[in-house]
Write a protein that holds these residues in place. Structure first.
Motif, PDB file in Angstrom:
ATOM      1  N   THR A  50       0.845  -1.189   0.000  1.00  0.00           N
ATOM      2  CA  THR A  50       0.000   0.000   0.000  1.00  0.00           C
ATOM      3  C   THR A  50       0.882   1.240   0.000  1.00  0.00           C
ATOM      4  OG1 THR A  50      -1.715  -1.192   1.192  1.00  0.00           O
ATOM      5  CG2 THR A  50      -1.857   1.209   1.198  1.00  0.00           C
ATOM      6  N   ILE A  51       0.698   2.055  -1.042  1.00  0.00           N
ATOM      7  CA  ILE A  51       1.452   3.300  -1.184  1.00  0.00           C
ATOM      8  C   ILE A  51       0.437   4.419  -1.365  1.00  0.00           C
ATOM      9  CG2 ILE A  51       3.090   4.585  -2.602  1.00  0.00           C
ATOM     10  CD1 ILE A  51       4.403   1.939  -3.342  1.00  0.00           C
ATOM     11  N   ASN A  52       0.470   5.381  -0.456  1.00  0.00           N
ATOM     12  CA  ASN A  52      -0.477   6.512  -0.495  1.00  0.00           C
ATOM     13  C   ASN A  52      -1.923   6.038  -0.550  1.00  0.00           C
ATOM     14  OD1 ASN A  52       1.601   8.396  -0.499  1.00  0.00           O
ATOM     15  ND2 ASN A  52       1.718   8.415  -2.713  1.00  0.00           N
ATOM     16  N   GLY A  53      -2.240   4.967   0.146  1.00  0.00           N
ATOM     17  CA  GLY A  53      -3.596   4.448   0.186  1.00  0.00           C
ATOM     18  C   GLY A  53      -3.984   3.601  -1.017  1.00  0.00           C
ATOM     19  N   SER A  54      -3.104   3.468  -1.996  1.00  0.00           N
ATOM     20  CA  SER A  54      -3.391   2.646  -3.175  1.00  0.00           C
ATOM     21  C   SER A  54      -2.595   1.355  -3.110  1.00  0.00           C
ATOM     22  CB  SER A  54      -2.997   3.391  -4.450  1.00  0.00           C
ATOM     23  OG  SER A  54      -3.722   4.578  -4.578  1.00  0.00           O
ATOM     24  N   HIS A  55      -3.202   0.263  -3.553  1.00  0.00           N
ATOM     25  CA  HIS A  55      -2.515  -1.021  -3.602  1.00  0.00           C
ATOM     26  C   HIS A  55      -1.695  -1.086  -4.889  1.00  0.00           C
ATOM     27  CE1 HIS A  55      -4.643  -2.458  -0.122  1.00  0.00           C
ATOM     28  NE2 HIS A  55      -5.793  -2.101  -0.683  1.00  0.00           N
ATOM     29  N   VAL A  56      -0.388  -1.292  -4.729  1.00  0.00           N
ATOM     30  CA  VAL A  56       0.531  -1.347  -5.865  1.00  0.00           C
ATOM     31  C   VAL A  56       1.097  -2.754  -5.956  1.00  0.00           C
ATOM     32  CG1 VAL A  56       2.669  -0.418  -6.846  1.00  0.00           C
ATOM     33  CG2 VAL A  56       1.097   1.093  -5.617  1.00  0.00           C
ATOM     34  N   GLN A  57       0.968  -3.368  -7.111  1.00  0.00           N
ATOM     35  CA  GLN A  57       1.491  -4.713  -7.353  1.00  0.00           C
ATOM     36  C   GLN A  57       2.979  -4.616  -7.665  1.00  0.00           C
ATOM     37  OE1 GLN A  57      -0.777  -7.250  -7.238  1.00  0.00           O
ATOM     38  NE2 GLN A  57       0.573  -8.936  -7.742  1.00  0.00           N
ATOM     39  N   ILE A  58       3.799  -5.422  -6.984  1.00  0.00           N
ATOM     40  CA  ILE A  58       5.223  -5.494  -7.299  1.00  0.00           C
ATOM     41  C   ILE A  58       5.617  -6.956  -7.416  1.00  0.00           C
ATOM     42  CG2 ILE A  58       5.851  -3.299  -6.235  1.00  0.00           C
ATOM     43  CD1 ILE A  58       6.987  -4.890  -3.873  1.00  0.00           C
ATOM     44  N   SER A  59       6.701  -7.208  -8.128  1.00  0.00           N
ATOM     45  CA  SER A  59       7.172  -8.582  -8.322  1.00  0.00           C
ATOM     46  C   SER A  59       8.637  -8.688  -7.930  1.00  0.00           C
ATOM     47  CB  SER A  59       7.003  -9.006  -9.786  1.00  0.00           C
ATOM     48  OG  SER A  59       7.924  -8.304 -10.601  1.00  0.00           O
ATOM     49  N   ASP A  60       9.069  -9.933  -7.723  1.00  0.00           N
ATOM     50  CA  ASP A  60      10.480 -10.146  -7.422  1.00  0.00           C
ATOM     51  C   ASP A  60      11.344  -9.715  -8.608  1.00  0.00           C
ATOM     52  OD1 ASP A  60       9.678 -12.299  -9.017  1.00  0.00           O
ATOM     53  OD2 ASP A  60      10.635 -13.812  -7.775  1.00  0.00           O
ATOM     54  N   ILE A  93      12.056  -0.765  -2.507  1.00  0.00           N
ATOM     55  CA  ILE A  93      10.689  -0.440  -2.919  1.00  0.00           C
ATOM     56  C   ILE A  93      10.690   0.855  -3.728  1.00  0.00           C
ATOM     57  CG2 ILE A  93       8.359   0.125  -2.128  1.00  0.00           C
ATOM     58  CD1 ILE A  93       9.130  -2.854  -1.782  1.00  0.00           C
ATOM     59  N   ARG A  94      11.459   1.849  -3.285  1.00  0.00           N
ATOM     60  CA  ARG A  94      11.548   3.116  -4.021  1.00  0.00           C
ATOM     61  C   ARG A  94      12.098   2.878  -5.429  1.00  0.00           C
ATOM     62  NH1 ARG A  94      15.091   5.850  -1.008  1.00  0.00           N
ATOM     63  NH2 ARG A  94      16.814   5.176  -2.271  1.00  0.00           N
ATOM     64  N   SER A  95      13.155   2.067  -5.557  1.00  0.00           N
ATOM     65  CA  SER A  95      13.746   1.802  -6.865  1.00  0.00           C
ATOM     66  C   SER A  95      12.810   1.005  -7.766  1.00  0.00           C
ATOM     67  CB  SER A  95      15.065   1.047  -6.705  1.00  0.00           C
ATOM     68  OG  SER A  95      16.005   1.829  -6.014  1.00  0.00           O
ATOM     69  N   ALA A  96      12.043   0.074  -7.184  1.00  0.00           N
ATOM     70  CA  ALA A  96      11.144  -0.770  -7.975  1.00  0.00           C
ATOM     71  C   ALA A  96       9.882  -0.030  -8.409  1.00  0.00           C
ATOM     72  CB  ALA A  96      10.770  -2.023  -7.194  1.00  0.00           C
ATOM     73  N   THR A  97       9.389   0.881  -7.565  1.00  0.00           N
ATOM     74  CA  THR A  97       8.116   1.553  -7.858  1.00  0.00           C
ATOM     75  C   THR A  97       8.286   2.998  -8.316  1.00  0.00           C
ATOM     76  OG1 THR A  97       7.811   2.352  -5.586  1.00  0.00           O
ATOM     77  CG2 THR A  97       6.913   0.155  -6.119  1.00  0.00           C
ATOM     78  N   GLY A  98       9.421   3.596  -7.992  1.00  0.00           N
ATOM     79  CA  GLY A  98       9.623   5.002  -8.313  1.00  0.00           C
ATOM     80  C   GLY A  98       9.018   5.945  -7.296  1.00  0.00           C
ATOM     81  N   VAL A  99       8.444   5.394  -6.217  1.00  0.00           N
ATOM     82  CA  VAL A  99       7.809   6.220  -5.184  1.00  0.00           C
ATOM     83  C   VAL A  99       8.719   6.262  -3.952  1.00  0.00           C
ATOM     84  CG1 VAL A  99       5.796   6.505  -3.693  1.00  0.00           C
ATOM     85  CG2 VAL A  99       5.519   5.557  -5.992  1.00  0.00           C
ATOM     86  N   PRO A 100       9.132   7.455  -3.521  1.00  0.00           N
ATOM     87  CA  PRO A 100       9.960   7.537  -2.313  1.00  0.00           C
ATOM     88  C   PRO A 100       9.153   7.162  -1.066  1.00  0.00           C
ATOM     89  CG  PRO A 100       9.361   9.731  -3.048  1.00  0.00           C
ATOM     90  CD  PRO A 100       8.844   8.770  -4.089  1.00  0.00           C
ATOM     91  N   ALA A 101       9.848   6.741  -0.012  1.00  0.00           N
ATOM     92  CA  ALA A 101       9.178   6.351   1.236  1.00  0.00           C
ATOM     93  C   ALA A 101       8.432   7.522   1.854  1.00  0.00           C
ATOM     94  CB  ALA A 101      10.182   5.781   2.228  1.00  0.00           C
ATOM     95  N   SER A 102       8.938   8.730   1.648  1.00  0.00           N
ATOM     96  CA  SER A 102       8.236   9.915   2.148  1.00  0.00           C
ATOM     97  C   SER A 102       8.433  11.060   1.173  1.00  0.00           C
ATOM     98  CB  SER A 102       8.725  10.302   3.540  1.00  0.00           C
ATOM     99  OG  SER A 102      10.099  10.588   3.506  1.00  0.00           O
ATOM    100  N   SER A 103       7.447  11.935   1.163  1.00  0.00           N
ATOM    101  CA  SER A 103       7.491  13.137   0.323  1.00  0.00           C
ATOM    102  C   SER A 103       7.167  14.313   1.228  1.00  0.00           C
ATOM    103  CB  SER A 103       6.456  13.052  -0.794  1.00  0.00           C
ATOM    104  OG  SER A 103       6.630  11.899  -1.563  1.00  0.00           O
ATOM    105  N   GLY A 104       8.174  15.085   1.563  1.00  0.00           N
ATOM    106  CA  GLY A 104       7.952  16.192   2.500  1.00  0.00           C
ATOM    107  C   GLY A 104       7.540  15.648   3.848  1.00  0.00           C
ATOM    108  N   GLU A 105       6.349  16.015   4.298  1.00  0.00           N
ATOM    109  CA  GLU A 105       5.852  15.535   5.587  1.00  0.00           C
ATOM    110  C   GLU A 105       4.938  14.334   5.443  1.00  0.00           C
ATOM    111  OE1 GLU A 105       4.200  18.667   7.928  1.00  0.00           O
ATOM    112  OE2 GLU A 105       5.882  20.001   7.525  1.00  0.00           O
ATOM    113  N   THR A 106       4.702  13.852   4.211  1.00  0.00           N
ATOM    114  CA  THR A 106       3.805  12.726   3.971  1.00  0.00           C
ATOM    115  C   THR A 106       4.595  11.425   3.902  1.00  0.00           C
ATOM    116  OG1 THR A 106       2.367  14.159   2.695  1.00  0.00           O
ATOM    117  CG2 THR A 106       2.080  11.783   2.393  1.00  0.00           C
TER     118      THR A 106
END
Length: 146
Positions: A50-60, A93-106
């Protein structure tokens, strides 16, 4: 102070030779004796995080590809073993999805969410355990519970 990495969480593929007192241990230099899925070609696995409330599928496969041409960051409390290299879970996870663990205060996701997803993908995860000169376990202030 000395430190070793001990298996953290559930790892489906096993972690070494049964009965071996060092099974599942890895030294801080990054060598191991039986990495995840050692000796076999694994089938692709996938899970959701779950990233930002959305379910994101990732694979090995995404995790393996994310480590190409990358250098692992400095581990803090947890690490994940991928291709005999220790990686911080949120970096994977950041490298696989492109989403950082945090953005500013979020906060988008935390290391526990990353560890859970990476365990589900079959990767061995470890938690840092430190010892003093007498061999007693040292518990960091931030990890103490009252």
């Amino acid at each position: 102070m000395n430190a070793i990495w001990l298996i953290y969480g559930y790892h489906q593929s096993g972690n070494g030779i049964p009965g071996d007192p060092n099974a599942g241990r890895i030294n801080h230099a990054g060598s191991d004796t039986a990495g995840p899925m050692a000796g076999s070609l694994p089938m692709a696995r996938s899970t959701t995080i779950t990233i930002n409330g959305s379910h994101v599928q990732i694979s090995d496969e995404q995790i393996f590809l994310a480590t190409r041409d990358q250098t692992p960051g400095t581990p803090q409390t947890y690490v994940v073993l991928v291709n005999n290299v220790l990686w911080p879970p949120t970096q994977l996870i950041r490298s696989a999805t492109g989403v950082p663990a945090s953005s500013g205060e979020t906060t988008n996701y935390n290391s526990h969410a990353a560890l859970k997803a990476l365990n589900e993908l079959g990767f061995a995860t470890f938690e840092r355990v430190e010892y003093d000169a007498r061999g007693a376990v040292v518990v960091r202030e931030s990890r103490k519970r009252s």
